[in-house]
Write a protein that holds these residues in place. Structure first.
Motif, PDB file in Angstrom:
ATOM      1  N   PRO A  32      90.092  12.158 -53.386  1.00 13.44           N
ATOM      2  CA  PRO A  32      88.757  11.862 -53.910  1.00 13.44           C
ATOM      3  C   PRO A  32      88.442  10.370 -53.758  1.00 13.44           C
ATOM      4  O   PRO A  32      88.473   9.597 -54.710  1.00 13.44           O
ATOM      5  CB  PRO A  32      88.861  12.286 -55.375  1.00 13.44           C
ATOM      6  CG  PRO A  32      90.311  12.099 -55.711  1.00 13.44           C
ATOM      7  CD  PRO A  32      91.075  12.343 -54.449  1.00 13.44           C
ATOM      8  N   LEU A  33      88.119   9.988 -52.535  1.00 14.92           N
ATOM      9  CA  LEU A  33      87.897   8.578 -52.208  1.00 14.92           C
ATOM     10  C   LEU A  33      86.834   8.464 -51.127  1.00 14.92           C
ATOM     11  O   LEU A  33      86.921   9.115 -50.090  1.00 14.92           O
ATOM     12  CB  LEU A  33      89.191   7.937 -51.718  1.00 14.92           C
ATOM     13  CG  LEU A  33      89.075   6.581 -51.014  1.00 14.92           C
ATOM     14  CD1 LEU A  33      88.676   5.496 -51.991  1.00 14.92           C
ATOM     15  CD2 LEU A  33      90.382   6.225 -50.322  1.00 14.92           C
ATOM     16  N   PHE A  34      85.836   7.631 -51.376  1.00 17.41           N
ATOM     17  CA  PHE A  34      84.889   7.217 -50.342  1.00 17.41           C
ATOM     18  C   PHE A  34      85.108   5.740 -50.094  1.00 17.41           C
ATOM     19  O   PHE A  34      85.175   4.947 -51.036  1.00 17.41           O
ATOM     20  CB  PHE A  34      83.449   7.462 -50.787  1.00 17.41           C
ATOM     21  CG  PHE A  34      82.422   6.906 -49.832  1.00 17.41           C
ATOM     22  CD1 PHE A  34      82.080   7.585 -48.682  1.00 17.41           C
ATOM     23  CD2 PHE A  34      81.805   5.688 -50.105  1.00 17.41           C
ATOM     24  CE1 PHE A  34      81.139   7.065 -47.804  1.00 17.41           C
ATOM     25  CE2 PHE A  34      80.863   5.163 -49.231  1.00 17.41           C
ATOM     26  CZ  PHE A  34      80.524   5.851 -48.076  1.00 17.41           C
ATOM     27  N   ARG A  35      85.203   5.364 -48.828  1.00 18.04           N
ATOM     28  CA  ARG A  35      85.430   3.959 -48.516  1.00 18.04           C
ATOM     29  C   ARG A  35      84.680   3.569 -47.248  1.00 18.04           C
ATOM     30  O   ARG A  35      84.342   4.415 -46.412  1.00 18.04           O
ATOM     31  CB  ARG A  35      86.921   3.665 -48.357  1.00 18.04           C
ATOM     32  CG  ARG A  35      87.594   4.258 -47.126  1.00 18.04           C
ATOM     33  CD  ARG A  35      89.092   3.968 -47.191  1.00 18.04           C
ATOM     34  NE  ARG A  35      89.802   4.236 -45.949  1.00 18.04           N
ATOM     35  CZ  ARG A  35      90.368   5.387 -45.635  1.00 18.04           C
ATOM     36  NH1 ARG A  35      90.282   6.410 -46.470  1.00 18.04           N
ATOM     37  NH2 ARG A  35      91.019   5.541 -44.499  1.00 18.04           N
ATOM     38  N   LEU A  36      84.436   2.274 -47.124  1.00  8.68           N
ATOM     39  CA  LEU A  36      83.786   1.700 -45.953  1.00  8.68           C
ATOM     40  C   LEU A  36      84.754   0.747 -45.266  1.00  8.68           C
ATOM     41  O   LEU A  36      85.543   0.065 -45.924  1.00  8.68           O
ATOM     42  CB  LEU A  36      82.541   0.916 -46.356  1.00  8.68           C
ATOM     43  CG  LEU A  36      81.395   1.692 -46.997  1.00  8.68           C
ATOM     44  CD1 LEU A  36      80.302   0.732 -47.445  1.00  8.68           C
ATOM     45  CD2 LEU A  36      80.835   2.710 -46.036  1.00  8.68           C
ATOM     46  N   SER A  37      84.674   0.695 -43.956  1.00  7.48           N
ATOM     47  CA  SER A  37      85.478  -0.266 -43.219  1.00  7.48           C
ATOM     48  C   SER A  37      84.724  -0.681 -41.967  1.00  7.48           C
ATOM     49  O   SER A  37      83.750  -0.040 -41.562  1.00  7.48           O
ATOM     50  CB  SER A  37      86.839   0.335 -42.827  1.00  7.48           C
ATOM     51  OG  SER A  37      86.668   1.291 -41.796  1.00  7.48           O
ATOM     52  N   VAL A  38      85.171  -1.767 -41.371  1.00  6.15           N
ATOM     53  CA  VAL A  38      84.640  -2.232 -40.092  1.00  6.15           C
ATOM     54  C   VAL A  38      85.797  -2.266 -39.109  1.00  6.15           C
ATOM     55  O   VAL A  38      86.916  -2.664 -39.463  1.00  6.15           O
ATOM     56  CB  VAL A  38      83.998  -3.626 -40.233  1.00  6.15           C
ATOM     57  CG1 VAL A  38      83.438  -4.093 -38.898  1.00  6.15           C
ATOM     58  CG2 VAL A  38      82.898  -3.607 -41.284  1.00  6.15           C
ATOM     59  N   ASP A  39      85.570  -1.828 -37.884  1.00  2.00           N
ATOM     60  CA  ASP A  39      86.647  -1.771 -36.888  1.00  2.00           C
ATOM     61  C   ASP A  39      87.362  -3.117 -36.767  1.00  2.00           C
ATOM     62  O   ASP A  39      86.730  -4.181 -36.824  1.00  2.00           O
ATOM     63  CB  ASP A  39      86.085  -1.401 -35.521  1.00  2.00           C
ATOM     64  CG  ASP A  39      85.868   0.100 -35.370  1.00  2.00           C
ATOM     65  OD1 ASP A  39      86.049   0.832 -36.363  1.00  2.00           O
ATOM     66  OD2 ASP A  39      85.514   0.533 -34.259  1.00  2.00           O
ATOM     67  N   GLN A  40      88.662  -3.034 -36.567  1.00  2.00           N
ATOM     68  CA  GLN A  40      89.470  -4.244 -36.414  1.00  2.00           C
ATOM     69  C   GLN A  40      90.543  -3.979 -35.364  1.00  2.00           C
ATOM     70  O   GLN A  40      91.485  -3.206 -35.577  1.00  2.00           O
ATOM     71  CB  GLN A  40      90.121  -4.624 -37.739  1.00  2.00           C
ATOM     72  CG  GLN A  40      90.983  -5.874 -37.692  1.00  2.00           C
ATOM     73  CD  GLN A  40      90.216  -7.114 -37.302  1.00  2.00           C
ATOM     74  OE1 GLN A  40      90.463  -7.716 -36.267  1.00  2.00           O
ATOM     75  NE2 GLN A  40      89.245  -7.504 -38.136  1.00  2.00           N
ATOM     76  N   GLY A  41      90.394  -4.596 -34.186  1.00  2.00           N
ATOM     77  CA  GLY A  41      91.409  -4.513 -33.139  1.00  2.00           C
ATOM     78  C   GLY A  41      91.828  -3.092 -32.835  1.00  2.00           C
ATOM     79  O   GLY A  41      91.003  -2.187 -32.693  1.00  2.00           O
TER      80      GLY A  41
ATOM     81  N   SER B 174      93.931   1.702 -36.927  1.00  2.00           N
ATOM     82  CA  SER B 174      93.364   3.042 -37.014  1.00  2.00           C
ATOM     83  C   SER B 174      91.995   3.001 -37.674  1.00  2.00           C
ATOM     84  O   SER B 174      91.654   2.062 -38.400  1.00  2.00           O
ATOM     85  CB  SER B 174      94.301   3.957 -37.805  1.00  2.00           C
ATOM     86  OG  SER B 174      94.537   3.427 -39.101  1.00  2.00           O
ATOM     87  N   ILE B 175      91.212   4.023 -37.447  1.00  2.00           N
ATOM     88  CA  ILE B 175      89.872   4.060 -38.012  1.00  2.00           C
ATOM     89  C   ILE B 175      89.953   4.104 -39.541  1.00  2.00           C
ATOM     90  O   ILE B 175      90.805   4.780 -40.116  1.00  2.00           O
ATOM     91  CB  ILE B 175      89.076   5.266 -37.462  1.00  2.00           C
ATOM     92  CG1 ILE B 175      87.599   5.118 -37.807  1.00  2.00           C
ATOM     93  CG2 ILE B 175      89.653   6.596 -37.960  1.00  2.00           C
ATOM     94  CD1 ILE B 175      86.704   6.049 -37.023  1.00  2.00           C
ATOM     95  N   GLY B 176      89.092   3.337 -40.180  1.00  2.00           N
ATOM     96  CA  GLY B 176      89.119   3.279 -41.635  1.00  2.00           C
ATOM     97  C   GLY B 176      90.120   2.305 -42.199  1.00  2.00           C
ATOM     98  O   GLY B 176      90.226   2.154 -43.412  1.00  2.00           O
ATOM     99  N   ALA B 177      90.847   1.614 -41.325  1.00  2.00           N
ATOM    100  CA  ALA B 177      91.866   0.673 -41.779  1.00  2.00           C
ATOM    101  C   ALA B 177      91.440  -0.756 -41.469  1.00  2.00           C
ATOM    102  O   ALA B 177      90.720  -1.008 -40.506  1.00  2.00           O
ATOM    103  CB  ALA B 177      93.200   0.961 -41.097  1.00  2.00           C
ATOM    104  N   TYR B 178      91.908  -1.660 -42.309  1.00  2.00           N
ATOM    105  CA  TYR B 178      91.625  -3.077 -42.149  1.00  2.00           C
ATOM    106  C   TYR B 178      90.117  -3.317 -42.290  1.00  2.00           C
ATOM    107  O   TYR B 178      89.350  -2.449 -42.695  1.00  2.00           O
ATOM    108  CB  TYR B 178      92.163  -3.609 -40.831  1.00  2.00           C
ATOM    109  CG  TYR B 178      93.674  -3.591 -40.707  1.00  2.00           C
ATOM    110  CD1 TYR B 178      94.300  -4.392 -39.768  1.00  2.00           C
ATOM    111  CD2 TYR B 178      94.468  -2.786 -41.510  1.00  2.00           C
ATOM    112  CE1 TYR B 178      95.679  -4.399 -39.613  1.00  2.00           C
ATOM    113  CE2 TYR B 178      95.844  -2.779 -41.371  1.00  2.00           C
ATOM    114  CZ  TYR B 178      96.449  -3.577 -40.421  1.00  2.00           C
ATOM    115  OH  TYR B 178      97.814  -3.572 -40.281  1.00  2.00           O
TER     116      TYR B 178
END
Length: 597
Positions: free
Chosen positions: A329-338, A341-345
């Motif tokens: 039960p988690l919604f999160r935002l991320s921006v691509d980094q190198g 993996s998607i959703g990380a960093y």
């Protein structure tokens, strides 16, 4: 645990030896481990645990391998991450204490090692208790630092050192207790890697600091049993999945403060809180301002960085969690980094975030790299979202306990990825490696643009008659002005469900805060944020005193004199360490006996 390519790590062998099980086999396996060099310093600490817990069973030949192993390191100051520095220093102190005639690679031994590494440890402890730990709420690394402090409290022969590391551990527990709502940590996260950033909910069997919290604080449901998780990755890739068992050894002396346990067990939390962290994982000064909006069954946490130094990009700046019996039960935002993996960093210098109560907004400005100018919104599809629909540019969701809605300034495209898909299915630049894959299944709304913006609204389900009413309120009362998103410094203005005007303009993460984050025309005064400013925890930035209060009683930690003073305003039952039968959803003794599910 399958040993697909040799030994996994020392914890399982040590645990069996402590129980006098398969002694000859496990001694042989452990002996092999001591004959291999480890490049991560926390593994040297894990082997120190093993030696100090079951070393009396080692043969003379095995003890020689132990000595050779610990002699193969230089226990000195490191330009490394927080947990690796603490691992090196704490191990070095214990090497000096328990192997007084053993020289490290620098030729130091005994009292020299103890003195130098006591100073190194206490320097880090002082920075942590006055400026906040850098790797706060990390699903991996928070525990590694705690692991080292626990070892020193358990085995160090210096009373001052033991007193100070215990006080540091206490403050860690108070923060975990503050952020815990019936099974979930409501907080932004430092050093959150991969989809493991979502593991600390009861539908996963984690072994980071959240499992320690669960054993004392409990949760609305029991944790899943071994083998029930979606994630097939062996713990060889994440040794903290084993090391938590060493901290749960029955011989452990440390117990968390009773007031922290009381705070952690509260299930009616409803508050807004602010925190500050004043260092990054290298130990260099910077400012991270954290905001949390918490309700009994859900919460939103965000952060924004200023005076930023170095290239730490592992933060999870927007975290929305809610109570659910379903997974993730988690919604999160991320921006691509190198190639992460998607959703990380993240790109903390490229994505700027502000929060006002249950509402968060953000703006993004690309560095110019056309392979990484993507904002990702990850919607779990494991059942924790009961319904999701598109309404007038909004993606709205019903989780049962709360509603949330997300809207982009620029168009986005939907994708789907599962743990069984290649890690680079959606993000083509991601590493295609087992640890880079997703742990859960997601629908991913992905938007590519050199300048962008977004809005996230959240609300308790009790506030509206249903999802239709929530959607109607969004379309009739909110407005999103994106006319300045293409400016040199992108700007977004949003009129919220709460009736407030949120105005955010892209600013420099390396500079001090300016008048770029406004609520109803007034800049957010990040400079006024304390280290802890919550209903239970209070401490000024770089402050020498930390105060925890619960149910009318307070405890004051003085970091100038290293004393703890209790101030009780009323009598009430101070229970001892929680047991299985009086712990809501927890299982302390079961964890230690290996029978929790």
């Amino acid at each position: 645990m399958k040993e697909e390519s040799g030994a996994v790590n020392v914890a399982q062998y040590t645990a069996q030896l402590a129980d006098h099980e398969n002694v000859a086999t496990n001694l042989a396996k452990l002996d092999t481990q001591f004959q291999s060099y480890d490049y991560e310093q926390y593994k040297t600490m894990a082997k120190m645990y093993s030696y100090l817990m079951v070393g009396e069973q080692f043969s003379p030949a095995m003890r020689a391998h132990v000595r050779s192993y610990f002699a193969s390191y230089a226990y000195q100051k490191l330009p490394q991450t927080e947990n690796l520095r603490m691992s090196n220093y704490a191990t070095g102190y214990l090497v000096g204490q328990y192997f007084p005639d053993l020289a490290d690679l620098n030729g130091n031994s005994g009292a020299q090692l103890k003195a130098a590494n006591k100073a190194n440890v206490l320097e880090m402890v002082n920075a942590g208790v006055r400026g906040g730990w850098a790797e706060y709420q990390s699903p991996e690394y928070t525990f590694m630092t705690y692991f080292c402090l626990n070892a020193l409290y358990q085995w160090a022969d210096d009373a001052q050192l033991r007193r100070q590391v215990k006080m540091a551990m206490d403050v860690m527990w108070f923060e975990w207790a503050n952020d815990w709502i019936d099974g979930y940590m409501i907080s932004s996260e430092s050093r959150a890697k991969g989809d493991l950033s979502s593991v600390n909910d009861p539908t996963w069997r984690p072994a980071d600091h959240s499992v320690l919290a669960w054993t004392y604080f409990g949760a609305h449901r029991a944790q899943e049993g071994v083998g029930e998780s979606d994630n097939p990755a062996p713990s060889a890739y994440r040794p903290n999945l084993e090391y938590a068992g060493l901290a749960a050894w029955p011989g452990t002396k440390y117990t968390p403060p009773e007031p922290a346990v009381e705070i952690g067990r509260k299930t009616d939390k409803s508050y807004t809180a602010h925190k500050t962290n004043l260092q990054n994982s290298s130990g260099h000064a910077m400012d991270i301002y954290r905001t949390s909006y918490v309700r009994p069954a859900w919460g939103l946490g965000t952060e924004v960085q200023y005076r930023r130094v170095d290239n730490w990009v592992e933060d999870l700046p927007v975290v929305l969690r809610w109570r659910s019996d379903a997974a993730n039960p988690l919604f999160r935002l991320s921006v691509d980094q190198g190639n992460a993996s998607i959703g990380a960093y993240d790109q903390p210098a490229g994505q700027r975030v502000m929060q006002d109560g249950p509402t968060a907004v953000g703006v993004y400005k690309s560095s110019g790299d056309q392979t990484s100018n993507y904002i990702n919104a990850l919607f779990p599809t494991n059942g924790s979202i009961r319904e999701r629909r598109e309404v007038d540019g909004w993606t709205i969701a019903d989780t049962g306990s709360m509603y949330f809605a997300y809207k982009l300034a620029k168009p986005g495209t939907w994708y789907h990825q599962t743990p069984n898909d290649p890690a680079n299915k959606v993000k083509k630049t991601a590493q295609n490696h087992p640890t880079a894959g997703l742990s859960y299944s997601y629908d991913i709304l992905r938007s590519q643009a050199d300048s962008n913006g977004w809005v996230l609204e959240s609300a308790d389900a009790s506030t509206y008659a249903g999802l239709d009413a929530f959607a109607s309120a969004l379309t009739s009362t909110t407005s999103m002005d994106v006319s300045h998103v293409e400016d040199t410094n992108p700007r977004l203005v949003y009129h919220s469900l709460s009736g407030d005007d949120l105005d955010i303009t892209f600013d420099s993460a390396s500079e001090a805060p300016g008048a770029t984050h406004l609520v109803n025309g007034t800049p957010i005064d990040y400079g006024a944020y304390k280290l802890f400013d919550t209903p239970w925890l209070q401490q000024d930035k770089l402050g020498s005193t930390f105060t925890a209060s619960v149910d009318g009683d307070s405890v004051v930690y003085d970091f100038d004199h290293w004393t703890v003073t209790a101030v009780e305003d009323k009598d009430h039952d101070r229970r001892g360490r929680p047991q299985h039968d009086d712990l809501h959803g927890g299982c302390l003794h079961g964890l230690r006996q290996g029978v929790c599910s």
